[in-house]
Design an enzyme around this catalytic site. Structure first.
Site, mmCIF file in Angstrom:
data_model
loop_
_atom_site.group_PDB
_atom_site.id
_atom_site.type_symbol
_atom_site.label_atom_id
_atom_site.label_comp_id
_atom_site.label_asym_id
_atom_site.label_seq_id
_atom_site.Cartn_x
_atom_site.Cartn_y
_atom_site.Cartn_z
ATOM 1 N N ASP A 93 2.448 44.943 -33.225
ATOM 2 C CA ASP A 93 1.983 43.612 -32.829
ATOM 3 C C ASP A 93 0.548 43.767 -32.343
ATOM 4 O O ASP A 93 -0.062 44.828 -32.530
ATOM 5 C CB ASP A 93 2.908 43.007 -31.747
ATOM 6 C CG ASP A 93 3.014 41.490 -31.882
ATOM 7 O OD1 ASP A 93 1.967 40.830 -31.759
ATOM 8 O OD2 ASP A 93 4.115 40.966 -32.124
ATOM 9 N N HIS A 140 -0.067 38.665 -36.108
ATOM 10 C CA HIS A 140 0.369 39.652 -35.096
ATOM 11 C C HIS A 140 -0.124 41.063 -35.426
ATOM 12 O O HIS A 140 0.561 42.044 -35.141
ATOM 13 C CB HIS A 140 1.902 39.655 -34.982
ATOM 14 C CG HIS A 140 2.453 38.434 -34.302
ATOM 15 N ND1 HIS A 140 2.622 38.343 -32.941
ATOM 16 C CD2 HIS A 140 2.859 37.233 -34.805
ATOM 17 C CE1 HIS A 140 3.119 37.144 -32.631
ATOM 18 N NE2 HIS A 140 3.266 36.444 -33.739
ATOM 19 N N GLU A 192 4.160 33.106 -37.239
ATOM 20 C CA GLU A 192 3.019 32.649 -36.442
ATOM 21 C C GLU A 192 1.680 33.136 -36.992
ATOM 22 O O GLU A 192 0.924 33.822 -36.302
ATOM 23 C CB GLU A 192 3.193 33.108 -34.991
ATOM 24 C CG GLU A 192 4.431 32.516 -34.348
ATOM 25 C CD GLU A 192 4.618 32.942 -32.901
ATOM 26 O OE1 GLU A 192 4.910 32.070 -32.082
ATOM 27 O OE2 GLU A 192 4.511 34.146 -32.599
HETATM 28 C C1 ACM Z 1 8.738 35.003 -32.841
HETATM 29 O O1 ACM Z 1 9.303 34.752 -31.765
HETATM 30 N N1 ACM Z 1 7.432 34.793 -32.980
HETATM 31 C C2 ACM Z 1 9.451 35.507 -33.991
#
Ligand code: ACM
Ligand code: ZN
Length: 622
Positions: A200, A274, A341
């Site tokens: 991440d 991420h 995201e």
């Molecule tokens: C997440 O909680 N962004 C998968």
């Protein structure tokens, strides 16, 4: 006649059952019949198995028994010794077709665990261990040899094949030892999948030999402690010393450790968003190619991107190397590629990304995201693995070979299952383990609340879902606010008991108060094993409400109906001799600055004293 006979049998089983201490099994087995009589476990007895290949499992049982105080059991192959605890191979009566099922039979002469596959023996063993621990008296640390195990027949098998927990090891790193202790604990409750969120913005956690900078650079950030958001940005020349990663050797060890407990480790790299740790290591893979550092909680700004450049072919070369090495390290049939995201703003401004849109005849940056996922999913398939990802609603769709995790809510799972995707349900409101377990005012800020009773309501089969495509569910533990092992355990237990019950048990679900009684039988075992857990389910629940004239009032509640709630407004700590809450909204006395509340059961304090400022009550009441 047959009905009367069955009814008589049922009464017999129930009345015999009632003579024994409750078994308090978590998860509840599919079928339990307790009979009269008992077996007495004694030192020197043999645990036997069909073949030498199974001796490892028999030894694991002996060592698990030793860890709860019943040492001194031997192991052997059945042809060589007469066993008293017998692992037997065979199809389960009434449970054939369940690969992980087992039958546990205790009679006065011996204990038999019958299973078609070793996983079933393992689960039968866990049930046996729990039954033995039902013999613990309060506070008693050692089981006394010679204690009785009631005669019984248990036939059991799982409701779902994916009974998962996820740990985000990027936001905070947890060493191999921590992960193995976690696996040990989850497996006792028949959880079988550990999803590791390995990458991440805050760190890259898996060694990739072809790309040494991923861990040389990407695994480290400047040290900061305390609340994760709004930390001081790296100072000029400051060394990035906080972090860590798993070497290939660590992974091999963890995977083998997990396999012995029938836990599958599913690895995740989260791309194309991420991805700051990857971009910090190889800046040329983002659209801006700017040099960046791994995020240490410092404020984000628009000059930085954490998204890979979809127009750059080198990105796919790198991902092919990463996924290729991971396929070799992790035996799981799945590789998770994230996909959640994604901030597409930089793609809109990037020449390479825009060229890709034109060349591939795509209509938008959202379709570009689908293009990326489809291409990376193909790489995963080319390594002989099944791609998995977080569900995102995209007009360009997601490849049907991809298994999806429904995380925002149920909707992604319902829609995808009906399109033929396999799905794992991890809807945040019921299964996110980073959320508060108690009053948000008492903890560091995180996104939402998910109490024990809420987790217990998790339904992996919501209306409209195509049930045959539901692999199961999982609790997902994001770790922005989880800096150490004690907190990792604290966020997991007791909520993971709820998940274990829901995901394994095919039996009717006990009521929440009944289930909490079981949990209370297991908490001393966690104490003995030095596993931390939350007791916030004993706390009062404080909410504000507005009277007709808009003045603020207070409502109190508790997750458990047998708790009594006492309160004060005079800035002193209440106890059971203070006013008891009777269910009617409370007016706030003039001048009061804080409400304090506490809960009791049978004259014993159970919850924390919550001290909530009146200003906070104003804030939380619309
Ligand atoms: C997440 O909680 N962004 C998968
Ligand atoms: Zn780009």
């Amino acid at each position: 006649m047959k009905k009367i006979f069955l009814f008589a049998m049922l009464c017999l089983v129930i009345s015999v059952h009632a003579q024994h201490r409750p078994l308090n099994l978590i998860p509840e087995p599919a079928h339990v019949a307790v009979q009269s009589g008992h077996f007495v476990l004694k030192t020197g007895m043999f645990i036997t198995c069909p073949d030498t290949a199974d001796l490892g499992l028999a030894k694991l049982l002996a060592s698990q028994l030793k860890s709860i105080g019943t040492g001194g059991l031997e192991t052997a192959v059945a042809s060589e010794k007469k066993g008293k605890i017998k692992l037997l191979r065979g199809l389960l009566p009434g449970a054939a077709g369940h690969a992980e099922g087992y039958q546990l039979i205790v009679n006065p002469k011996e204990i038999q665990i019958l299973a078609a596959q070793p996983a079933g023996w393992f689960y039968g063993m866990q049930t046996l261990l729990q039954i033995l621990q039902a013999n613990y008296k309060n506070g008693q640390k050692q089981l006394i040899f010679g204690q009785e195990i009631p005669c019984l027949t248990i036939t059991d098998y799982p409701r779902f094949q994916w009974r998962g927990l996820m740990i985000d090891v990027s936001r905070n790193f947890f060493t191999r030892d921590v992960i193995e202790r976690y696996i040990d604990q989850m497996a006792k409750y028949k959880m079988n999948t550990l999803h590791l969120h390995l990458t991440d913005n805050q760190g890259w956690r898996v060694e990739i030999k072809a790309l040494p900078k991923l861990t040389g650079v990407g695994a480290w950030r400047v040290p900061r402690t305390g609340y994760w958001r709004g930390q001081k940005a790296p100072e000029p020349g400051e060394k990035a010393t906080l972090g860590g990663y798993y070497t290939a050797e660590d992974i091999k060890h963890m995977v083998a450790y997990a396999a012995r407990r029938f836990v599958d480790i599913v690895p995740e790299i989260d791309v194309p968003g991420h991805s700051l740790a990857l971009i910090a290591s190889y800046p040329e893979l983002s659209c801006t190619k700017t040099v960046q550092q791994v995020l240490a909680g410092d404020p984000w700004n628009a000059s930085r991107t954490n998204v890979l450049c979809v127009g750059n072919d080198s990105v796919y070369v790198v991902l092919d190397q990463i996924i290729g090495e991971m396929a070799g390290m992790f035996p799981s049939k799945y590789i998770h590629i994230g996909g959640d995201e994604v901030s597409r703003a930089y793609w809109d401004k990037c020449e390479s990304c825009q060229k890709r849109i034109r060349d591939e005849h795509l209509k938008s940056s959202e379709e570009l995201q689908s293009y990326f996922i489809k291409r990376v999913a193909k790489i995963v398939l080319s390594k002989g693995k099944i791609p998995m990802g977080w569900y995102e609603k995209l007009p360009g769709g997601l490849p049907v070979e991809m298994a999806l995790m429904s995380w925002k809510d149920d909707k992604g799972g319902i829609a995808s299952s009906n399109k033929g995707h396999k799905v794992v349900m991890t809807p945040a409101a019921f299964t996110y383990l980073d959320f508060y377990q108690g009053d948000p005012f008492m903890e560091n800020a995180i996104f939402s609340v998910n109490r024990l009773s809420t987790t217990y309501q998790f339904d992996p089969l919501p209306a409209g879902i195509d049930q045959k495509n539901v692999l199961g569910g999982q609790g997902s533990l994001w770790t922005e606010q989880v800096p150490n092992e004690r907190k990792l355990q604290f966020m997991t237990w007791p909520r993971a008991f709820s998940l274990s019950q829901t995901l394994w048990s095919a039996a009717p679900k006990p009521s929440f108060p009944d289930f909490v009684k079981r949990i209370e039988a297991h908490l001393p075992r966690l104490d003995r094993d030095t596993v931390n857990y939350s007791r916030y389910f004993y706390d009062a629940i404080v909410s504000g409400l507005r009277a007709a004239d808009k003045t603020l009032q207070v409502k109190l509640a508790a997750e458990l109906e047998d708790l009594k709630i006492y309160y004060s407004f005079d800035d002193t700590d209440p106890d059971q001799y203070y006013p008891m809450y009777k269910g009617m909204p409370l007016d706030i006395p003039k001048g009061a600055q804080n409400l304090r509340v506490v809960t009791y059961r049978d004259g014993k304090v159970m919850g924390r004293i919550l001290k909530i400022p009146v200003t906070e009550l104003e804030r939380r009441t619309p």
